[in-house]
Scaffold this active site. Structure first.
Site, PDB file in Angstrom:
ATOM      1  CG  ASN A   8      -1.572   1.284   1.607  1.00 58.15           C
ATOM      2  OD1 ASN A   8      -1.922   2.152   0.413  1.00 58.15           O
ATOM      3  ND2 ASN A   8      -2.197   1.537   2.566  1.00 58.15           N
ATOM      4  CE  LYS A  10       0.152   3.720   4.793  1.00 54.46           C
ATOM      5  NZ  LYS A  10       0.010   3.902   6.123  1.00 54.46           N
ATOM      6  CG  HIS A  92      -6.019   2.080   5.105  1.00 52.21           C
ATOM      7  ND1 HIS A  92      -5.312   2.920   6.039  1.00 52.21           N
ATOM      8  CD2 HIS A  92      -4.902   1.139   5.029  1.00 52.21           C
ATOM      9  CE1 HIS A  92      -4.275   2.833   6.261  1.00 52.21           C
ATOM     10  NE2 HIS A  92      -3.905   1.534   5.622  1.00 52.21           N
ATOM     11  CD  GLU A  94      -3.079   5.617   6.602  1.00 56.86           C
ATOM     12  OE1 GLU A  94      -2.929   5.823   5.236  1.00 56.86           O
ATOM     13  OE2 GLU A  94      -2.202   5.223   7.066  1.00 56.86           O
ATOM     14  CD  GLU A 162      -3.542  -2.335   7.585  1.00 55.68           C
ATOM     15  OE1 GLU A 162      -2.433  -2.756   7.123  1.00 55.68           O
ATOM     16  OE2 GLU A 162      -4.480  -1.716   7.279  1.00 55.68           O
ATOM     17  N   GLY A 168       2.181   2.609  10.789  1.00 57.13           N
ATOM     18  CA  GLY A 168       2.878   3.559  10.572  1.00 57.13           C
ATOM     19  C   GLY A 168       3.844   4.171  11.887  1.00 57.13           C
ATOM     20  CB  SER A 205       5.048  -1.252  12.123  1.00 49.17           C
ATOM     21  OG  SER A 205       4.512   0.229  12.419  1.00 49.17           O
TER      22      SER A 205
HETATM   23  C1  PEP Z   1      -0.930   0.468   5.913  1.00 46.38           C
HETATM   24  O1  PEP Z   1      -0.967   1.389   5.328  1.00 46.38           O
HETATM   25  O2  PEP Z   1      -1.843  -0.435   5.910  1.00 46.38           O
HETATM   26  C2  PEP Z   1       0.335  -0.103   6.854  1.00 46.38           C
HETATM   27  C3  PEP Z   1       0.060  -1.210   7.453  1.00 46.38           C
HETATM   28  O3  PEP Z   1       1.045   1.007   7.170  1.00 46.38           O
HETATM   29  P1  PEP Z   1       2.547   0.737   7.556  1.00 46.38           P
HETATM   30  O4  PEP Z   1       3.145  -0.843   7.321  1.00 46.38           O
HETATM   31  O5  PEP Z   1       3.396   1.733   7.316  1.00 46.38           O
HETATM   32  O6  PEP Z   1       2.284   0.572   9.086  1.00 46.38           O
END
Ligand code: PEP
Length: 243
Positions: A8, A10, A92, A94, A162, A168, A205
């Site tokens: 992803n 973003k 997601h 976000e 998640e 992040g 992460s």
């Molecule tokens: C994500 O954007 O779904 C995500 C898991 O980001 P990160 O790996 O940066 O934590």
């Protein structure tokens, strides 16, 4: 069923040129591996990918639930399919946090995407406050119940667990905790038998140092990778760790 490893990106990278370089390095690096790899760039770069040449699939990070019309700024499922996208990320955290997406909106999007023949990566997860208040399972159950309301055929569905506090932040979820959540989700959606149920992914992460454990110890059927997926070398290592 293969493990599903999703990048992803973003709202990155800043140019098509850079996106193409990362894309090509990932495509070349995962050639011959047995995992299913999906890259989800910003939608405006979907066309520039040359569609993985059968090695990686392409996905979008969002979609709208109407077919066409006066919805300024939105993109439909059929438009994504027409561009060559096979997958779409829906729900997601976000999108939930910054764009006000509710479980009900997410449900409409999932329905429409599945009807249109897109494969869905449905994101769920609790916030730090919900976790601290002991409400994790309640939140996951609500997100699944409403998000999948009225959806009977789960064949093209993947669920990404998640935890919001792990996205992040560099503060990835411990393997034991991830395993509990993944089992809870699999039980809820009847995915105990991996050959029939939706794949349940872990995201938050993920790096090459921790990625293998989510697949091999926590029972995840794949990974959703944000930040680390913009570094082709690191992302290829993550894919290899799932082998
Ligand atoms: C994500 O954007 O779904 C995500 C898991 O980001 P990160 O790996 O940066 O934590």
């Amino acid at each position: 069923m293969k493990n599903l490893i999703v990048a992803n990106w973003k709202m990155n990278p800043a140019s098509q040129k850079e996106g193409k370089e990362i894309f090509e390095a990932i495509r070349d690096g995962v050639k011959g591996l047995k995992e299913e790899v999906v890259i989800c760039p910003p939608s405006v770069y979907l066309y520039a990918s040359v569609f993985g040449q059968g090695i990686v699939s392409m996905g979008a990070q969002n979609v709208y639930f109407e077919d066409k019309g006066a919805f300024t700024g939105e993109i439909s499922c059929t438009m994504l399919k027409d561009l060559g996208a096979e997958y779409v990320i829906i729900g997601h955290s976000e999108r939930r946090k910054y764009f006000g997406e509710t479980d009900e909106i997410i449900n409409k999007k999932i329905k429409k995407a599945l009807e249109a023949g897109l494969k869905v990566i449905f994101c769920i997860g609790e916030t730090a406050e919900e976790r601290d208040a002991g409400k994790k399972n309640e939140v996951l159950e609500r997100q699944i119940k409403i998000g999948l309301d009225g959806i009977l055929n789960l064949e093209n569905l993947n669920i990404a667990y998640e935890p919001v506090w792990a996205i992040g932040t560099g503060n990835n979820c411990g393997v034991v905790e991830a395993k509990e959540a993944i089992s809870f989700i699999k039980n809820l959606v009847g995915a105990v038998d991996r050959s029939t149920g939706p794949r349940v992914l872990y995201g938050g992460s993920v790096k090459s140092e921790n990625s293998g454990a989510y697949i091999k110890e926590a029972g995840a059927n794949g990974l959703l990778v944000g930040g680390a997926s913009l570094n082709a070398e690191e992302f290829v290592k993550i894919v290899k760790s799932a082998e």
